[in-house]
Scaffold this motif. Structure first.
Motif, mmCIF file in Angstrom:
data_model
loop_
_atom_site.group_PDB
_atom_site.id
_atom_site.type_symbol
_atom_site.label_atom_id
_atom_site.label_comp_id
_atom_site.label_asym_id
_atom_site.label_seq_id
_atom_site.Cartn_x
_atom_site.Cartn_y
_atom_site.Cartn_z
ATOM 1 N N SER A 1 42.451 76.247 4.150
ATOM 2 C CA SER A 1 41.331 77.198 4.118
ATOM 3 C C SER A 1 40.816 77.504 5.514
ATOM 4 O O SER A 1 40.249 78.578 5.745
ATOM 5 C CB SER A 1 40.185 76.637 3.267
ATOM 6 O OG SER A 1 40.577 76.484 1.917
ATOM 7 N N SER A 2 41.007 76.569 6.438
ATOM 8 C CA SER A 2 40.524 76.801 7.799
ATOM 9 C C SER A 2 41.305 77.909 8.502
ATOM 10 O O SER A 2 40.839 78.458 9.504
ATOM 11 C CB SER A 2 40.599 75.509 8.614
ATOM 12 O OG SER A 2 41.951 75.125 8.834
ATOM 13 N N LYS B 1 42.482 80.653 6.727
ATOM 14 C CA LYS B 1 42.374 81.875 5.939
ATOM 15 C C LYS B 1 41.180 82.716 6.384
ATOM 16 O O LYS B 1 40.193 82.181 6.886
ATOM 17 C CB LYS B 1 42.206 81.537 4.454
ATOM 18 C CG LYS B 1 43.395 80.855 3.812
ATOM 19 C CD LYS B 1 43.111 80.585 2.342
ATOM 20 C CE LYS B 1 44.280 79.907 1.653
ATOM 21 N NZ LYS B 1 43.999 79.650 0.217
ATOM 22 N N ASN C 1 37.740 84.559 5.682
ATOM 23 C CA ASN C 1 36.664 84.082 4.824
ATOM 24 C C ASN C 1 36.725 84.699 3.429
ATOM 25 O O ASN C 1 36.468 84.031 2.425
ATOM 26 C CB ASN C 1 35.305 84.394 5.477
ATOM 27 C CG ASN C 1 34.194 83.526 4.926
ATOM 28 O OD1 ASN C 1 34.356 82.321 4.788
ATOM 29 N ND2 ASN C 1 33.079 84.139 4.592
ATOM 30 N N ILE D 1 39.416 82.965 0.786
ATOM 31 C CA ILE D 1 39.434 81.531 0.469
ATOM 32 C C ILE D 1 39.359 81.288 -1.032
ATOM 33 O O ILE D 1 40.042 80.406 -1.570
ATOM 34 C CB ILE D 1 38.282 80.822 1.202
ATOM 35 C CG1 ILE D 1 38.587 80.775 2.696
ATOM 36 C CG2 ILE D 1 38.087 79.396 0.658
ATOM 37 C CD1 ILE D 1 37.544 80.115 3.538
ATOM 38 N N SER E 1 46.799 84.813 7.655
ATOM 39 C CA SER E 1 46.276 83.543 8.169
ATOM 40 C C SER E 1 46.290 83.558 9.688
ATOM 41 O O SER E 1 47.189 84.145 10.313
ATOM 42 C CB SER E 1 47.128 82.377 7.661
ATOM 43 O OG SER E 1 47.025 82.261 6.256
ATOM 44 N N ALA F 1 39.097 81.147 12.924
ATOM 45 C CA ALA F 1 37.952 80.256 12.716
ATOM 46 C C ALA F 1 37.846 79.238 13.842
ATOM 47 O O ALA F 1 36.746 78.944 14.331
ATOM 48 C CB ALA F 1 38.079 79.549 11.370
ATOM 49 N N ASN G 1 35.499 79.541 6.168
ATOM 50 C CA ASN G 1 36.640 79.199 7.023
ATOM 51 C C ASN G 1 36.197 78.428 8.261
ATOM 52 O O ASN G 1 36.869 77.485 8.691
ATOM 53 C CB ASN G 1 37.429 80.454 7.408
ATOM 54 C CG ASN G 1 36.554 81.511 8.063
ATOM 55 O OD1 ASN G 1 35.331 81.408 8.074
ATOM 56 N ND2 ASN G 1 37.184 82.536 8.616
#
Length: 280
Positions: A36-37, A39, A41, A44, A56, A60, A245
């Motif tokens: 998720s970090s 992706k 925001n 997610i 991706s 972030a 994210n």
């Protein structure tokens, strides 16, 4: 024999299935945090969920590295956690050595106090600590956080290191003194070098407590330039939107120090925990 082999095979299979299920249960949230970090925001919570999105990126992480306020969260956490760890180890080593090797008035009472402090739920001391820090003018300062954390890390350090020093023969101290070394020198030149597993285990535990602590860091600090990483993650929760994210990226970065410590010092950590729990 075949029945016994079947039972053994079933037992081994059940153990492996349990380990795999337990590993998945513990590992899937970590995997979700990691993916998720990267992706955007908005993607997610998209359905169906996808591990890798076409768009991706490291956006972030770059946002965190380019924001001085977020960098300050990490600086604060490192400063507080490393200072607490160093002070706890120094005081814990000397106190553990004293409890292990000497008889002095009030030793039993002090032992009871140390164990009692370890047994008190931290949340019950939150308001008293807040009032104390305000009175001592240590509110919203590094000193206030460091002293507060040490109240909870020192008892564990003293108990574990006392148990570890109890496993070391007193002849080591006596031999060092015969060679002309003082009591203080015997501790630091002889016992400390051979107590590395116990010291490392206490150091890792102390660093983890200070690094991950949330409640007191939230209560005893006021300004963003004093906040630590756990509080910084919460600040990404806005009134109308969440930067998921960036929250996940900060969580990944915040997990790295503890993971690295455990990977590199795992054998010392396990050995120290085991040795410190046994008294000869």
């Amino acid at each position: 024999m075949r029945a016994k082999q079947r039972r053994r095979l079933l037992h081994v299979t059940a153990v492996w299935v349990g380990l795999v299920l337990g590993g998945c249960f513990a590992g899937l949230p970590v995997l979700w945090m990691l993916v998720s970090s990267f992706k955007p925001n908005a993607r997610i919570f998209a359905t169906p969920p996808r591990i890798i999105e076409e768009d991706s990126s490291f956006a972030a992480y770059l946002s965190i590295f380019h924001d001085p306020e977020k960098i300050r969260f990490f600086v604060n956490s490192y400063l507080v956690a490393l200072t607490v760890t160093a002070l706890t180890l120094v005081v814990g080593i000397m106190a553990g050595y004293a409890f292990s090797r000497f008889e002095f008035p009030g030793k039993r009472v002090l032992n009871v106090i140390v164990i009692s402090v370890q047994a008190v739920p931290p949340i019950t001391l939150l308001i008293p600590f807040f009032g104390l820090m305000v009175t001592l003018r240590l509110y919203n300062t590094y000193q206030g956080l460091i002293l507060t954390y040490m109240v909870f890390t020192l008892p564990y350090a003293i108990i574990m290191l006392t148990g570890y020093f109890n496993t070391l023969p007193r002849e080591l101290d006596e031999a060092a003194k015969v060679d002309g070394t003082s009591t203080f020198g015997a501790l630091w030149k002889v016992l400390v070098p051979i107590s590395v597993p116990g010291i490392v285990s206490v150091g890792i535990y102390t660093f983890m407590i200070a690094w991950n602590e949330y409640l007191f860091a939230l209560t005893l600090t006021r300004t963003n330039n004093m906040r630590t990483v756990p509080i910084g993650i919460q600040l990404l929760m806005g009134q109308h939107s969440y930067e998921w994210n960036e929250m996940m990226a900060m969580s990944v970065l915040g997990s790295i120090p503890v993971v690295v410590l455990f990977i590199f010092f795992q054998r010392y950590f396990i050995g120290g925990m085991t040795a410190g729990s046994v008294k000869n």
